[in-house]
Design a protein around this motif. Structure first.
Motif, PDB file in Angstrom:
ATOM      1  N   SER A   1      52.726  83.274  34.644  1.00 51.88           N
ATOM      2  CA  SER A   1      51.698  83.042  35.671  1.00 51.88           C
ATOM      3  C   SER A   1      50.300  83.165  35.097  1.00 51.88           C
ATOM      4  O   SER A   1      49.323  82.880  35.778  1.00 51.88           O
ATOM      5  CB  SER A   1      51.874  84.035  36.822  1.00 51.88           C
ATOM      6  N   ALA A   2      50.208  83.570  33.832  1.00 53.32           N
ATOM      7  CA  ALA A   2      48.886  83.748  33.210  1.00 53.32           C
ATOM      8  C   ALA A   2      48.480  82.496  32.452  1.00 53.32           C
ATOM      9  O   ALA A   2      49.328  81.674  32.074  1.00 53.32           O
ATOM     10  CB  ALA A   2      48.910  84.936  32.263  1.00 53.32           C
ATOM     11  N   PHE A   3      47.183  82.365  32.220  1.00 54.19           N
ATOM     12  CA  PHE A   3      46.671  81.294  31.367  1.00 54.19           C
ATOM     13  C   PHE A   3      46.203  81.929  30.069  1.00 54.19           C
ATOM     14  O   PHE A   3      45.053  82.335  29.923  1.00 54.19           O
ATOM     15  CB  PHE A   3      45.544  80.544  32.079  1.00 54.19           C
TER      16      PHE A   3
ATOM     17  N   ASP B   1      52.673  87.668  34.399  1.00 54.82           N
ATOM     18  CA  ASP B   1      51.673  87.572  33.334  1.00 54.82           C
ATOM     19  C   ASP B   1      52.220  88.192  32.045  1.00 54.82           C
ATOM     20  O   ASP B   1      51.819  87.794  30.951  1.00 54.82           O
ATOM     21  CB  ASP B   1      50.394  88.332  33.713  1.00 54.82           C
TER      22      ASP B   1
ATOM     23  N   GLN C   1      51.600  77.974  40.749  1.00 58.97           N
ATOM     24  CA  GLN C   1      50.700  79.036  41.225  1.00 58.97           C
ATOM     25  C   GLN C   1      50.701  79.118  42.741  1.00 58.97           C
ATOM     26  O   GLN C   1      50.071  79.995  43.310  1.00 58.97           O
ATOM     27  CB  GLN C   1      49.262  78.760  40.737  1.00 58.97           C
TER      28      GLN C   1
END
Lengths: 451, 451
Positions: A197-199, A416, A159
């Motif tokens: 890049s997303a959770f 994402d 990140q």
């Protein structure tokens, strides 16, 4: 509006030549035209909603070929043709991944096989999962430790980078090489943490490669799924069971799509393009429907504003970027064979987000010349000319010494949704998409006039 | 990571002083901390999902007051307090708008009363619609032409500006003044085309003002609804019928929320803030939940990284920005009365999108000093220091001669959702939001150290 815009522009620069003033007026005309009358957003809706995803080799890809040829004709291309290319056919089919602890029941995980991966041939393949967090950790494992296991590469997407492409590049080797590394030590299949890049639990597909003939399956799971699995593994043994049917099904004759407006002074070529294929999930809206419709917008804008194009402006909708780059390679090969002079090539293949810059992959002198135009671009939010890569499909041209470039949109949201079910039309903003077409048209206007 | 980031930064600048190198390392630490450990995204989820929209005067606003005080304590503020302020109470209530052609049936239109507007008192009010496309057109109408009519101001949001705030400013007078202009010529109520950059049926509310005691209702419809109505009006008479219950319900004692970390060298104040209230639709996620959680992030980051703050760093969550700016005015009044020295103030109130710059509302010397730091900001995508406005809540401070600023995020998506049901948490991207907090923390770090 034109006056306002050029006033804003002129106020920002210290000394403005008569030529820069003329150019700034043309920049404003291009922007006003596209922001008010651009069709790329409605065309993207057609491509994504009527055709949808369009992996090379699929019937939907063939529909996209016909569709884009038609759109190029409607945009005013003098000439539209299909460029033949043999493309690999990879098919996903049905697939599932389950996990189970000693005392638990089988639990289904959201997953996607990686592109180009072989499957299990419709049979269950199962084994104990062992997790590593990095290549270094994996290298320390002996073949005895890996044999008959399922290797789970849980390497997190960094990140910390401001440009998310750096995080993607950093993690990419896990996707491309995990299967062959696992096979080499006798593992049964591999699971990777998605390059995301997303959770969330959304799995990201994308191309993998086999280094040799040991072709074991490779699948991806979402980042929160990976975190949950990692937590389970801290306290107990976990078994995974994969059943999948994906695999390579030979090759197929297909096409890149090309349309152009002929140069008024000479017929050396300026290429603007994107790739027409996408992965077989979602709608391929940002990747790379955006680049296709923006490129068509460039051509349409030259026609609609009756801008004299000294050189030929050619839109190329490349085939098979995602799992082979065959369209790009074929285009380069034919350009070389035909000895057709190419002045410049730019691709948009980083999503339809607000543009921030243009990456320049060319000799320092040409770079400097483009950078000297930066005052003209600044009022359009284009300030970043520092990067030095170009679009994947353009590497064959670049290798022939042709100045190449790529549009640099804001990168925060791209990874994402990249290569997922979530890459849909709804994720694209109309103005952001149009501004990408504005920047490419402005740049091509300058190159056409000055080179 | 720190090394990589500072290398990237340093490579970009020609001559780097030892001080700039130190600062660049601190910038990277701030960025890495927030991108990896920032809590603003999860806090925004709490604010929007557990509390939701929070118009001044509502119970949900009072919940947000308690919530933000708690978050400031958790972030490590030395001191947290509520600043009393009397705020107007405007309530929407039930509302509907129908239209009908001579031969047609009543058809419901999606609409919102404008904020601060009086309603019809729960009674049906109807009349024939007359449409104008601009103020100029309206000025040409005689009172006889307007009397007992419903005036529909169908002024389009300009798509031509690159910064959408310019389009918003251009159209804003229609929202603020349409009702009083209509009343002056005897119209019954007014319908405006929403101040929206999107093409959809979503109505946008927002503040209007009455110029005098003739308080007729004002409502907004979405842009495609406006287009459809305009088309109907080309060929036939259309009657509108409004029934609404909105109106001002006096005033109420409420609070802005303040938290600070005390200055180590002196106690002159640096303000960072947003507004805690929102309109009464959607979730107030971009407007301005984003600014609130980003401001709290600034304070938390100073604490977590143990950055010495020479001056007091104060987070202000302003009350009542949307329909009165009473929080901002009260803060300025108390600052003046108490003779408390303020060094600088910045607000984030333009959405939680990727930041591009900082707008500087201060004397030329201070502007120049901040602009001289631009090389430090560039690796974080912050390049635009040309604007000269500051946050609405900061005007009272600015009027006292205090240097003021506003974060400038990418503006392309903001006016698609501004003041609507669509301004929800889902529209906010985690990394984009965090990067706004990064930029504000970096700027405050520099100002705290150098001023």
């Amino acid at each position: 509006m034109k006056n306002i815009l050029s006033t804003i522009l002129l106020a920002g620069s210290i000394a403005v030549s008569a030529q820069a003033k003329k150019d700034s007026i043309q920049f404003a005309k291009i922007s006003t035209e596209i922001l008010n009358k651009g069709k790329s957003y409605t065309e993207l809706r057609e491509l994504t909603k009527n055709i949808g995803h369009r992996l090379s080799g699929s019937e939907s890809y063939e529909k996209a070929v016909q569709w884009s040829a038609q759109k190029l004709r409607e945009a005013g291309a003098d000439k539209v043709w299909l460029q033949e290319v043999m493309i690999p056919v990879w098919v996903r089919g049905k697939e599932s991944l389950y996990i189970k602890t000693a005392k638990g029941n089988w639990k289904s995980l959201k997953m996607l096989s990686l592109g180009n991966s072989e499957g299990t041939g419709g049979k269950d393949v199962s084994g104990e999962i062992i997790m590593v967090r990095s290549m270094d950790e994996y290298e320390k494992l002996s073949p005895e430790q890996v044999k008959d296991k399922i290797v789970f590469f849980n390497y997190p997407f960094s990140q910390s980078y401001i440009e998310t492409f750096l995080g993607y590049s950093d993690a990419a080797k896990y996707r491309t090489t995990a299967a062959s590394l696992t096979a080499k030590k006798g593992g049964k299949f591999t699971i990777i943490r998605s390059l995301s890049s997303a959770f969330d639990d959304v799995p990201h597909t994308g191309a993998m490669r086999y280094a040799d003939e040991q072709k074991i399956p490779a699948v991806a799971i979402g980042s929160t799924t990976a975190d949950e699995l990692a937590e389970l593994l801290q306290s107990q043994k976990v078994t995974a069971k994969l059943n999948s049917n994906c695999g390579m099904k030979g090759e197929r004759r297909s096409h890149s799509v090309i349309g152009e407006i002929t140069g008024k002074k000479d017929q050396s070529v300026i290429v603007v393009g994107g790739h027409l294929d996408s992965w077989d999930v979602g709608e391929g809206a940002h990747d790379d429907g955006a680049g296709i419709v923006q490129s068509i917008e460039v051509l349409r804008t030259f026609k609609n504003l009756e801008i004299r194009n000294n050189h030929t402006i050619r839109v190329v909708c490349f085939a098979n970027e995602e799992n082979g780059v065959r369209g790009g390679v074929q285009y380069g090969k034919i350009a070389k064979e035909s000895n057709e002079k190419h002045l410049f090539a730019i691709e948009s293949d980083a999503g339809g987000f607000t543009p921030r810059g243009i990456s320049l992959d060319m000799d320092p002198e040409k770079r400097k010349q483009i950078q000297s135009w930066s005052e003209l671009f600044l009022p359009y939010g284009i300030y970043d000319f520092k990067n030095t890569y170009s679009g994947t499909d353009l590497y064959p041209l670049h290798d022939m010494g042709i100045p190449a470039a790529e549009l640099v949109p804001d990168s925060q949201r791209y990874f994402d949704i990249h290569h997922t079910e979530e890459d849909t039309f709804e994720k694209v903003n109309r103005r952001e998409l149009l501004l990408g077409a504005v920047a490419m048209t402005q740049l091509i206007y300058m190159i056409d006039k000055n080179w």
